[in-house]
Design an enzyme around this catalytic site. Structure first.
Site, PDB file in Angstrom:
ATOM      1  N   SER A 157       0.833  -1.201   0.000  1.00 54.69           N
ATOM      2  CA  SER A 157       0.000   0.000   0.000  1.00 54.69           C
ATOM      3  C   SER A 157       0.871   1.256   0.000  1.00 54.69           C
ATOM      4  O   SER A 157       0.600   2.221  -0.730  1.00 54.69           O
ATOM      5  CB  SER A 157      -0.928   0.006   1.214  1.00 54.69           C
ATOM      6  OG  SER A 157      -1.697   1.189   1.260  1.00 54.69           O
ATOM      7  N   TRP A 216       2.533   1.574  -3.388  1.00 52.24           N
ATOM      8  CA  TRP A 216       1.558   1.994  -4.400  1.00 52.24           C
ATOM      9  C   TRP A 216       1.516   3.516  -4.501  1.00 52.24           C
ATOM     10  O   TRP A 216       1.325   4.072  -5.587  1.00 52.24           O
ATOM     11  CB  TRP A 216       0.168   1.465  -4.036  1.00 52.24           C
ATOM     12  CG  TRP A 216      -0.931   1.899  -4.960  1.00 52.24           C
ATOM     13  CD1 TRP A 216      -1.371   1.257  -6.082  1.00 52.24           C
ATOM     14  CD2 TRP A 216      -1.745   3.074  -4.839  1.00 52.24           C
ATOM     15  NE1 TRP A 216      -2.403   1.957  -6.674  1.00 52.24           N
ATOM     16  CE2 TRP A 216      -2.653   3.081  -5.922  1.00 52.24           C
ATOM     17  CE3 TRP A 216      -1.810   4.122  -3.921  1.00 52.24           C
ATOM     18  CZ2 TRP A 216      -3.594   4.086  -6.103  1.00 52.24           C
ATOM     19  CZ3 TRP A 216      -2.747   5.123  -4.108  1.00 52.24           C
ATOM     20  CH2 TRP A 216      -3.629   5.097  -5.189  1.00 52.24           C
ATOM     21  N   HIS A 217       1.727   4.207  -3.368  1.00 51.87           N
ATOM     22  CA  HIS A 217       1.630   5.667  -3.358  1.00 51.87           C
ATOM     23  C   HIS A 217       2.796   6.337  -4.058  1.00 51.87           C
ATOM     24  O   HIS A 217       2.661   7.486  -4.502  1.00 51.87           O
ATOM     25  CB  HIS A 217       1.526   6.175  -1.915  1.00 51.87           C
ATOM     26  CG  HIS A 217       0.170   5.997  -1.326  1.00 51.87           C
ATOM     27  ND1 HIS A 217      -0.222   4.823  -0.712  1.00 51.87           N
ATOM     28  CD2 HIS A 217      -0.901   6.831  -1.263  1.00 51.87           C
ATOM     29  CE1 HIS A 217      -1.480   4.947  -0.298  1.00 51.87           C
ATOM     30  NE2 HIS A 217      -1.913   6.149  -0.616  1.00 51.87           N
ATOM     31  N   GLY A 218       3.930   5.689  -4.149  1.00 50.78           N
ATOM     32  CA  GLY A 218       5.031   6.338  -4.836  1.00 50.78           C
ATOM     33  C   GLY A 218       6.355   5.641  -4.634  1.00 50.78           C
ATOM     34  O   GLY A 218       6.524   4.809  -3.739  1.00 50.78           O
ATOM     35  N   PHE A 244       0.012  10.219  -7.646  1.00 51.50           N
ATOM     36  CA  PHE A 244       0.102   8.806  -7.322  1.00 51.50           C
ATOM     37  C   PHE A 244      -0.534   7.935  -8.399  1.00 51.50           C
ATOM     38  O   PHE A 244      -0.388   6.753  -8.410  1.00 51.50           O
ATOM     39  CB  PHE A 244      -0.571   8.524  -5.964  1.00 51.50           C
ATOM     40  CG  PHE A 244       0.014   9.341  -4.839  1.00 51.50           C
ATOM     41  CD1 PHE A 244       1.364   9.507  -4.705  1.00 51.50           C
ATOM     42  CD2 PHE A 244      -0.832   9.968  -3.915  1.00 51.50           C
ATOM     43  CE1 PHE A 244       1.912  10.259  -3.674  1.00 51.50           C
ATOM     44  CE2 PHE A 244      -0.306  10.712  -2.879  1.00 51.50           C
ATOM     45  CZ  PHE A 244       1.060  10.868  -2.754  1.00 51.50           C
TER      46      PHE A 244
END
Length: 483
Positions: free
Chosen positions: A322, A325-327, A483
């Site tokens: 998770s 996934w954001h960066g 993102f």
């Protein structure tokens, strides 16, 4: 195209009129209009990346059709993995290529071997993390036979590119959104009015709360080495409300806009800062992503069904993924690890499902115990957001170190103290409205419904006035576009 722009204010009514008054006789024409409007909406940013959406659409549509006739299990797995590799391949290249390259070079340098490698100047396509997961949900659900593959390419294209939620979610499941493109939509006045209210509240969150908080969050984080601990604490709190107002504001506008066209999207935020523990927070924050990882990653890994080791492993995997996934930054990964550490004690003691109902349901004031747990959870969340906002790990560590120093007892410093105080007052008003409306699907969904019409419209007028007063001359993009 930004929701908070003049362009969108012109675009939306035009599409609305064409949708309900020109193409309303034909479902196929309505879906085709949605596809055209969605491609225009996305192409307004950079038309070159429309090819990625089209290619992803073609790949998953074709694979879905082939899965419908293929009975051999090995070939079905190959088709599924083809969808996964194509979609995640694009996402990995555009979002993570330079991250892996830089860390690969650094790792070899650590052992005394120098490798020459050039980073690429890659532009990250807006929304690629969102529509990639959306199309993947279709392929996976068709493979698992939870969903019949569609034969309607126009409807499928509309599902993939649906402009209200294309670039920042909610990440819709094919099982929920795709069937809505098969059914004739009829205009419902009450649904449209509710949608307009949600758009209004979303704009308030973005323009009045998030953008005002951003001014001070950016000022403080960008100059953290020169500021005292108490100012840095306020900087973290400003960012906490910035990211919530910005992202949940986008979701509100997306859901409200969808309702104008007769569609229902899933709730993406459910008043997360009123949570009493971290498990409740993650049931209420970015719900579409949390449930996506739960259903397509956590449960297939075994979920919490196994022993202690499996529970710990799966929890760290889902939170690290998770975060990633954001960066492509170690700060996001550490943010994920920190949330896993917060979550694990609840899971291991079987207390992760304790707070399923709304806090102080049916009451105005929470109990002292509820209020205490809410403050503790909020404090843990604010601390974790420091890593999320920091430029790198060194920045995060120095920021936290100064907070833990004696300077935390100093008076906060701001270049514009009156504006800072006004922003704090706006946050307090915002929190009160959100608290009052926490049992609705958005804060003002029920507020004022029993008031006299003149009082109700005064309330809405005040919101519109606040939006107009704080509307910047140049619209600011939403945080989650990166993102």
């Amino acid at each position: 195209m930004l929701f908070n722009s003049i362009d969108f204010a012109i675009f939306l009514p035009i599409v609305f009129i064409l949708y309900w008054f020109v193409t309303n006789k034909s479902l196929r024409l309505q879906n085709l209009l949605i596809v055209a409007a969605s491609y225009l909406f996305y192409g307004w940013w950079d038309w070159r990346f429309l090819s990625l959406i089209l290619f992803s659409t073609l790949v998953d549509y074709t694979i879905g059709r082939k899965l419908s006739v293929e009975e051999n299990q090995n070939r079905r797995k190959i088709l599924l993995w083809a969808s996964i590799l194509v979609n995640l391949g694009f996402l990995g290249f555009f979002k993570y290529y330079n991250f892996f390259l830089d860390n690969f070079v650094t790792a070899f340098s650590f052992f005394g071997t120098e490798i020459k490698a050039s980073s690429l100047n890659i532009i990250l396509p807006v929304g690629i993390s969102f529509y990639t997961f959306q199309t993947l949900s279709y392929s996976i659900d068709v493979y698992k036979r939870k969903l019949e593959p569609t034969k309607d390419f126009i409807a499928f294209s509309a599902f993939v590119s649906f402009f209200p939620q294309l670039v920042a979610g909610p990440i819709e499941r094919a099982t929920h959104l795709l069937p809505q493109f098969y059914k004739k939509r009829t205009f419902e006045y009450s649904k449209a009015v509710d949608g307009m209210r949600q758009i209004l509240w979303g704009l308030f969150k973005k323009i009045v709360i998030a953008d005002n908080c951003a001014e001070f969050a950016n000022q403080i984080f960008n100059n953290s080495a020169e500021l005292n601990g108490s100012t840095l604490v306020l900087g973290a709190i400003f960012f906490t409300f910035q990211i919530y107002g910005d992202f949940s504001g986008y979701s509100d506008i997306a859901i409200g806009t969808s309702r104008l066209f007769g569609f229902d999207l899933m709730q993406n935020f459910n008043f997360p800062y009123f949570s009493r523990d971290i498990a409740e927070f993650w049931r209420r924050w970015h719900i579409s992503l949390s449930t996506w990882f739960r259903d397509y990653l956590y449960i297939p890994l075994g979920g919490s069904r196994g022993g202690t080791w499996m529970k710990v492993r799966n929890t760290f995997i889902i939170f690290i993924v998770s975060g990633f996934w954001h960066g492509a930054n170690w700060t996001y990964i550490v943010w994920g690890i920190l949330n896993a550490i917060y979550f694990l004690p609840l899971l291991l003691t079987n207390n992760n499902r304790n707070n399923l109902e709304t806090i102080a349901q049916g009451k105005f004031f929470p109990s002292i115990k509820e209020f205490s747990f809410m403050l503790i959870t909020f404090g843990l969340t604010v601390f974790a957001w420091i890593f999320f906002r920091a430029e790198n790990m060194g920045h995060a560590i120095s920021y936290i170190s100064e907070i833990l120093s004696p300077s935390i007892f100093s008076i906060p410093k701001f270049t514009d103290m009156s504006r800072a105080l006004m922003t704090i007052i706006l946050i307090a008003i915002f929190v009160l409205v959100e608290w009052k409306g926490r049992e609705g699907h958005f804060a003002i969904s029920h507020i004022g419904q029993r008031w006299h019409r003149s009082l109700r419209w005064t309330f809405y007028s005040l919101i519109i006035f606040a939006i107009g007063m704080f509307m910047p001359s140049v619209e600011s993009p939403f945080i989650y576009f990166q993102f």
